[in-house]
Design a protein around this motif. Structure first.
Motif, short mmCIF file in Angstrom:
data_model
loop_
_atom_site.label_atom_id
_atom_site.label_comp_id
_atom_site.label_asym_id
_atom_site.label_seq_id
_atom_site.Cartn_x
_atom_site.Cartn_y
_atom_site.Cartn_z
N GLY A 19 0.66 -1.30 0.20
CA GLY A 19 -0.11 -0.05 -0.07
C GLY A 19 1.05 1.25 0.12
O GLY A 19 2.02 1.13 0.20
N GLY A 20 0.12 2.35 -0.34
CA GLY A 20 0.79 3.61 -0.07
C GLY A 20 -0.05 4.69 -0.91
O GLY A 20 -0.77 4.36 -1.54
N GLY A 21 0.41 5.89 -0.50
CA GLY A 21 -0.45 7.03 -1.13
C GLY A 21 -1.86 6.81 -0.62
O GLY A 21 -2.13 6.83 0.40
N GLU A 22 -3.03 6.74 -1.73
CA GLU A 22 -4.32 6.68 -1.30
C GLU A 22 -4.81 5.32 -1.13
O GLU A 22 -5.85 5.01 -0.75
N VAL A 23 -3.83 4.24 -1.19
CA VAL A 23 -4.26 2.95 -0.84
C VAL A 23 -3.74 2.44 0.57
O VAL A 23 -2.41 2.47 0.71
N GLU A 24 -4.60 2.24 1.26
CA GLU A 24 -4.17 1.80 2.77
C GLU A 24 -3.78 0.58 2.87
O GLU A 24 -3.98 -0.44 2.02
N GLU A 25 -2.78 0.27 3.86
CA GLU A 25 -2.32 -1.24 4.07
C GLU A 25 -2.63 -1.85 5.29
O GLU A 25 -2.68 -1.16 6.39
N GLY A 26 -3.20 -3.10 5.47
CA GLY A 26 -3.52 -3.58 6.64
C GLY A 26 -4.75 -4.65 6.17
O GLY A 26 -5.02 -4.86 5.20
N ALA A 27 -5.23 -5.16 7.44
CA ALA A 27 -6.24 -6.28 7.34
C ALA A 27 -7.49 -5.65 7.13
O ALA A 27 -7.94 -4.45 7.81
#
Lengths: 331, 121
Positions: free
Chosen positions: A260-268
């Motif tokens: 993820g990064g920018g406007e894409v979130e990272e996680g569950a």
């Protein structure tokens, strides 16, 4: 021993065997998909004999009244005889008119039906190929758009998705059966917060439900979460961002497990969804679609977080189950 | 004689109670594994039938059904402590919904009467 009559032939059933398994075992082609009573691909009609109640779970009252049942959950009582017919009169002919690639392994299939299909965005239909191969897909389109839009993930070794991806020609005929499912927007509470969460092509029904809600004048906040393993698994990102730019009440949140990064979130996905909820989600409605484990787990978590069960619409995409062992006439 | 079921509001009250009750048993790690079900709607329907029965409402439920319906759980280790935990959640649910103390007592007495059937004794 129970027995089933299909197209003027009698077929004996093993003890406890379903009508679907018994017919397939003896070389009869019956469209089928999930084998779990959900997709309704194996819908049949009893022309004589008693259908166990369990084989009609989930069917509309109008279908039950006409003797329709699901072959995959129908285990006739020992010693009974059941005469069955296919459900061809419930199918409408359609043509494949467009394919559009969305990502590496997801594409849209657009169908033109010969007679209008009465459906709600977010419901699903079964697509039946000329040779009887059947798979269920959710509808991402709105009825007013005329064409039906399905989002298909290319499954390694997948019979239907492979056919769509590699072989289908413009204008090829398929039959469409349905619609089924109760994952759709119901007007009447325009201020209710909506939670839409899906993984992979679980976005298809959510895309339909979302646009249906917006066109119906929904004013409450709409939280759309789309989960994928990595950014390449997300699709319709630009379209959804544009939609969110036009509708301030729409909050689009793409989430990936990695990269993820920018406007894409990272996680569950589940954790992200739970953090957007207030302490008491009174009046909220949720629509959950896609991977069965994710959908069922999230449904339970939402219920524990205070959602009423009647306000959670879950559509777990069950994989089509390959038959164990060789089958005469199957591909 | 009016049943507790009618006094506390009949079917709509049961629909509200089942959400509260089911949430309590699912959140209780001592007993949640007995209530885990892929089909949450079906599980909730069963519990609504149970709540209807213990409040004296129209339930098609007999002691024999209770026995048969719980046998597989007894085989999995369901015992008196689990029964007590469920009964505790039932009592709390009724209290939270504002059911008067004397009526709660009546319901708990009915529930206690189901102990032998539930535990297959």
């Amino acid at each position: 021993m129970a027995k089933v009559r299909h197209e003027s032939e009698w077929y004996p059933l093993e003890p406890g065997e379903t009508v679907l398994d018994g017919l397939l075992r003896q070389g009869v082609r019956v469209p089928h998909g999930c084998r779990a009573g959900a997709c309704q691909s194996c819908l049949m009609r009893a022309t004589s004999g008693a259908v166990p109640e369990a084989a009609q779970v989930g069917l509309k009252d109008t279908l039950r009244a006409r003797g329709y049942f699901l072959a995959c959950t129908c285990r006739p009582q020992e010693g009974t005889a059941l005469e069955v017919a296919g459900a061809s009169e419930l199918r409408v002919p359609a043509r494949v008119v467009e394919l559009e690639s969305f990502s590496e392994d997801v594409f849209a299939v657009r169908l033109e039906v010969e007679t209008p299909l009465d459906y709600r965005a977010g419901q699903y239909v079964t697509v039946v190929r000329a040779d009887g191969l059947a798979r269920s897909y959710s509808l991402a389109s709105l009825p007013r758009e005329g064409r039906l839009e399905l989002h298909v993930r290319l499954v390694p070794g997948g019979a239907m998705s492979g056919w769509f991806a590699r072989e289908v020609r413009h204008g090829d005929r398929v039959d469409v059966q349905g619609p089924a499912g109760d994952c759709f927007y119901v007007p009447g509470q325009p201020e209710a917060p909506l939670l839409l969460a899906g993984t992979g092509t679980g976005l298809a029904p959510l895309y339909g439900i979302l646009r249906d809600a917006l066109e119906s004048g929904h004013t409450g906040p709409i939280h759309l979460f789309h989960g994928a393993r990595e950014p390449a698994g997300l699709y319709l990102v630009d379209a959804l961002r544009a939609l969110a730019a036009r509708h301030p009440n729409l909050h689009y949140r793409p989430v990936v497990l990695a990269g993820g990064g920018g406007e894409v979130e990272e996680g569950a996905l589940e954790a992200k969804v739970l953090t957007c909820l207030p302490k008491r989600p009174v009046g909220w409605r949720a629509f959950l679609c896609g991977n069965p484990e994710a959908v069922l787990s999230l449904r339970k978590k939402l219920f524990l977080a205070g959602f009423s069960l009647k306000d959670i619409h879950a559509d777990a995409f069950l994989p089509s189950v390959p038959r164990a062992g060789p089958v005469a006439g199957a591909a | 004689m009016t049943s507790v079921y009618e006094k506390i509001g009949g079917e709509p009250a049961m629909a509200a109670a089942v959400d509260v009750f089911y949430r309590k048993v699912l959140a209780d790690e001592r007993i949640s594994h007995f209530f885990e079900d892929v089909d949450m709607e079906r599980q909730a329907a069963k519990q609504k039938a149970f709540l209807t029965m213990v409040t004296g409402g129209p339930a098609n439920y007999s002691g024999k059904d209770m026995r048969a319906g719980h046998k597989h759980l007894v085989d999995r280790g369901l015992n008196g402590t689990h029964f007590d935990a469920v009964a505790g959640h039932l009592k709390e649910t009724l209290e939270e919904l504002g059911v008067p103390t004397d009526l709660v007592g009546q319901v708990m007495a009915v529930a206690e009467g189901a102990r032998a059937d539930v535990l297959n004794r």
